[in-house]
Design an enzyme around this catalytic site. Structure first.
Site, PDB file in Angstrom:
ATOM      1  N   ASP A 171       1.012  -1.048   0.346  1.00  8.57           N
ATOM      2  CA  ASP A 171      -0.400  -0.347   0.002  1.00  8.57           C
ATOM      3  C   ASP A 171       1.151   1.155  -0.109  1.00  8.57           C
ATOM      4  O   ASP A 171       1.952   1.343   0.686  1.00  8.57           O
ATOM      5  CB  ASP A 171      -0.982   0.134   1.258  1.00  8.57           C
ATOM      6  CG  ASP A 171      -1.696   1.440   0.781  1.00  8.57           C
ATOM      7  OD1 ASP A 171      -2.564   1.268  -0.157  1.00  8.57           O
ATOM      8  OD2 ASP A 171      -2.915   1.711   2.181  1.00  8.57           O
ATOM      9  N   TRP A 222       3.317   7.862  -2.835  1.00 10.63           N
ATOM     10  CA  TRP A 222       3.912   7.697  -2.290  1.00 10.63           C
ATOM     11  C   TRP A 222       4.637   9.429  -3.909  1.00 10.63           C
ATOM     12  O   TRP A 222       5.391   9.937  -3.896  1.00 10.63           O
ATOM     13  CB  TRP A 222       5.130   6.905  -2.683  1.00 10.63           C
ATOM     14  CG  TRP A 222       6.172   6.466  -3.688  1.00 10.63           C
ATOM     15  CD1 TRP A 222       7.611   6.728  -2.391  1.00 10.63           C
ATOM     16  CD2 TRP A 222       7.347   6.451  -5.043  1.00 10.63           C
ATOM     17  NE1 TRP A 222       9.022   6.106  -3.474  1.00 10.63           N
ATOM     18  CE2 TRP A 222       7.956   6.600  -4.222  1.00 10.63           C
ATOM     19  CE3 TRP A 222       6.872   7.488  -5.927  1.00 10.63           C
ATOM     20  CZ2 TRP A 222       9.438   7.051  -5.534  1.00 10.63           C
ATOM     21  CZ3 TRP A 222       7.108   7.262  -6.911  1.00 10.63           C
ATOM     22  CH2 TRP A 222       8.985   7.271  -6.793  1.00 10.63           C
ATOM     23  N   HIS A 277       2.853   3.449  -8.999  1.00 13.71           N
ATOM     24  CA  HIS A 277       3.153   1.847  -9.137  1.00 13.71           C
ATOM     25  C   HIS A 277       3.867   1.166  -9.658  1.00 13.71           C
ATOM     26  O   HIS A 277       4.820   0.199  -9.616  1.00 13.71           O
ATOM     27  CB  HIS A 277       1.642   1.982 -10.463  1.00 13.71           C
ATOM     28  CG  HIS A 277       0.229   1.847  -9.124  1.00 13.71           C
ATOM     29  ND1 HIS A 277      -0.116   1.403  -8.052  1.00 13.71           N
ATOM     30  CD2 HIS A 277      -0.882   2.201  -9.395  1.00 13.71           C
ATOM     31  CE1 HIS A 277      -0.616   2.188  -7.717  1.00 13.71           C
ATOM     32  NE2 HIS A 277      -1.702   2.930  -8.295  1.00 13.71           N
ATOM     33  N   ARG A 291     -11.193   1.579  -9.518  1.00 13.77           N
ATOM     34  CA  ARG A 291     -10.808   2.845  -9.642  1.00 13.77           C
ATOM     35  C   ARG A 291     -11.266   3.255 -11.031  1.00 13.77           C
ATOM     36  O   ARG A 291     -11.039   2.558 -12.562  1.00 13.77           O
ATOM     37  CB  ARG A 291      -9.049   2.235  -9.743  1.00 13.77           C
ATOM     38  CG  ARG A 291      -8.507   1.596  -8.088  1.00 13.77           C
ATOM     39  CD  ARG A 291      -7.408   1.735  -7.304  1.00 13.77           C
ATOM     40  NE  ARG A 291      -7.093   1.438  -6.351  1.00 13.77           N
ATOM     41  CZ  ARG A 291      -6.072   1.689  -5.508  1.00 13.77           C
ATOM     42  NH1 ARG A 291      -5.024   1.557  -6.354  1.00 13.77           N
ATOM     43  NH2 ARG A 291      -6.081   1.374  -4.281  1.00 13.77           N
ATOM     44  N   LEU A 302      11.290 -20.477  -3.333  1.00  9.71           N
ATOM     45  CA  LEU A 302      10.243 -19.736  -2.871  1.00  9.71           C
ATOM     46  C   LEU A 302       8.688 -19.708  -3.640  1.00  9.71           C
ATOM     47  O   LEU A 302       8.397 -19.961  -4.877  1.00  9.71           O
ATOM     48  CB  LEU A 302      10.586 -18.633  -3.117  1.00  9.71           C
ATOM     49  CG  LEU A 302       9.510 -17.243  -2.375  1.00  9.71           C
ATOM     50  CD1 LEU A 302       9.226 -17.106  -1.076  1.00  9.71           C
ATOM     51  CD2 LEU A 302       9.755 -15.996  -3.178  1.00  9.71           C
ATOM     52  N   ARG A 322       2.044  -4.773   6.823  1.00 13.89           N
ATOM     53  CA  ARG A 322       2.045  -4.199   5.316  1.00 13.89           C
ATOM     54  C   ARG A 322       2.277  -2.301   6.264  1.00 13.89           C
ATOM     55  O   ARG A 322       1.639  -1.596   6.736  1.00 13.89           O
ATOM     56  CB  ARG A 322      -0.431  -3.261   6.074  1.00 13.89           C
ATOM     57  CG  ARG A 322      -0.961  -2.686   5.304  1.00 13.89           C
ATOM     58  CD  ARG A 322      -2.090  -2.676   5.488  1.00 13.89           C
ATOM     59  NE  ARG A 322      -3.080  -1.483   4.226  1.00 13.89           N
ATOM     60  CZ  ARG A 322      -4.308  -1.758   3.945  1.00 13.89           C
ATOM     61  NH1 ARG A 322      -4.588  -2.547   4.648  1.00 13.89           N
ATOM     62  NH2 ARG A 322      -4.220  -0.686   3.194  1.00 13.89           N
ATOM     63  N   GLU A 349       0.919 -12.689  12.675  1.00 12.07           N
ATOM     64  CA  GLU A 349       0.563 -11.738  13.023  1.00 12.07           C
ATOM     65  C   GLU A 349       0.764 -10.910  12.733  1.00 12.07           C
ATOM     66  O   GLU A 349       1.437 -10.644  11.529  1.00 12.07           O
ATOM     67  CB  GLU A 349       1.982 -12.144  13.956  1.00 12.07           C
ATOM     68  CG  GLU A 349       2.868 -12.698  14.896  1.00 12.07           C
ATOM     69  CD  GLU A 349       1.711 -12.774  16.555  1.00 12.07           C
ATOM     70  OE1 GLU A 349       2.055 -11.600  16.691  1.00 12.07           O
ATOM     71  OE2 GLU A 349       0.753 -13.309  16.689  1.00 12.07           O
TER      72      GLU A 349
END
Ligand code: FPP
Length: 250
Positions: free
Chosen positions: A30, A35, A47, A81, A141, A198, A217
């Site tokens: 976010d 930014w 973005h 959007r 990963l 976040r 968490e």
């Protein structure tokens, strides 16, 4: 990266207990728009810068040995959007997959998508399928990209599939429990996230992994996603390791 940041990153990284890594980290990316606004730039620039952070954090997660990383790239609500922004986000996704697929594959990353792919435009959908297919044998990963993802919608879809399987005698209604229900979610066969990160200064879950985050968490930060660096990622892991997880026990 300057020398001071690099040193700091190394220090934080060295403090991480490699025997107590979160298996699964989920991130709500976010703050791209803010930014850009802060720099008098168009939201799209935010973005675009956000994709650079995606590359850095995926690399960092792989380097340190995180098994599952889930990135919230496009929610079911993001369709509201302006069309121009939605189109731009789809283009960024396509560019990312086209440019990064080989690197991801070389790094043994397995790409998976969570969300309803049917509603994605044709080109991003094809690129996503291609990436999933190419990397399906990879074992390091596991990178989940959440696309057209909504937690409530995921649960409703799972409930409908469950009912269907009961109707068709595939499962018995009495066998439905928390573990069986999980098999109907997009994240089937994956552990629940241990840690949610976040950045961006908001303190909410925004319809992300609602079923899976029962005992996750949470780690929040005011840093905007394009400014979020490896060092912040490692800091979040370090903070996570200081938490005592009781899962409702004492
Ligand atoms: C939230 O910032 C961010 C998004 C809705 C999109 C996230 C997408 C990317 C980082 C790039 C594409 C992803 C991949 C995996 C290639 P916001 O626009 O809501 O920020 P704001 O709250 O400051 O306006």
């Amino acid at each position: 990266m300057n020398l001071k940041n690099k040193k700091n990153e190394h220090k934080i990284r060295n403090d991480i207990d490699m025997n107590n890594l979160p298996k699964h980290i989920a991130i709500i990316m976010d703050g791209n728009g803010r930014w850009a606004k802060k720099r008098f730039m168009h939201r799209s620039a935010g973005h675009k810068a956000g994709v650079e952070t995606v590359k850095e954090i995926v690399k960092a997660a792989g380097d340190i040995g995180i098994e599952y990383l889930t990135l919230y790239a496009f929610s079911t609500e993001n369709w509201y959007r302006p069309k121009e922004e939605v189109d731009f986000l789809m283009k960024l996704l396509v560019d990312y997959l086209r440019k990064e697929l080989n690197v991801l594959h070389e790094n043994n990353v397995r790409i998976n998508v969570i969300g309803n792919l049917d509603k994605l435009p044709e080109i991003p959908r094809q690129e996503v399928y291609k990436a999933i297919e190419k990397t399906k044998g990879n074992t390091k990963l596991k990178l989940n990209i959440a696309l057209n993802y909504g937690g409530r919608s995921e649960i409703i879809t799972a409930v409908k599939e469950c009912i269907n399987d009961v109707k068709n005698n595939i499962i018995d209604i009495h066998s439905i429990d928390e573990e069986l229900f999980k098999k109907y979610l997009y994240t089937k066969d994956q552990p629940d996230p241990d840690l949610l990160i976040r950045p961006g200064g908001e303190y909410r879950v925004s319809n992300f992994l609602l079923y899976q985050m029962a005992y996750t968490e949470f780690w929040f930060s005011d840093i905007y996603w394009p400014d979020f660096k490896r060092e912040d990622f490692f800091k979040a892991i370090l903070d996570y390791q200081k938490r005592e997880r009781r899962f409702g026990g004492i």
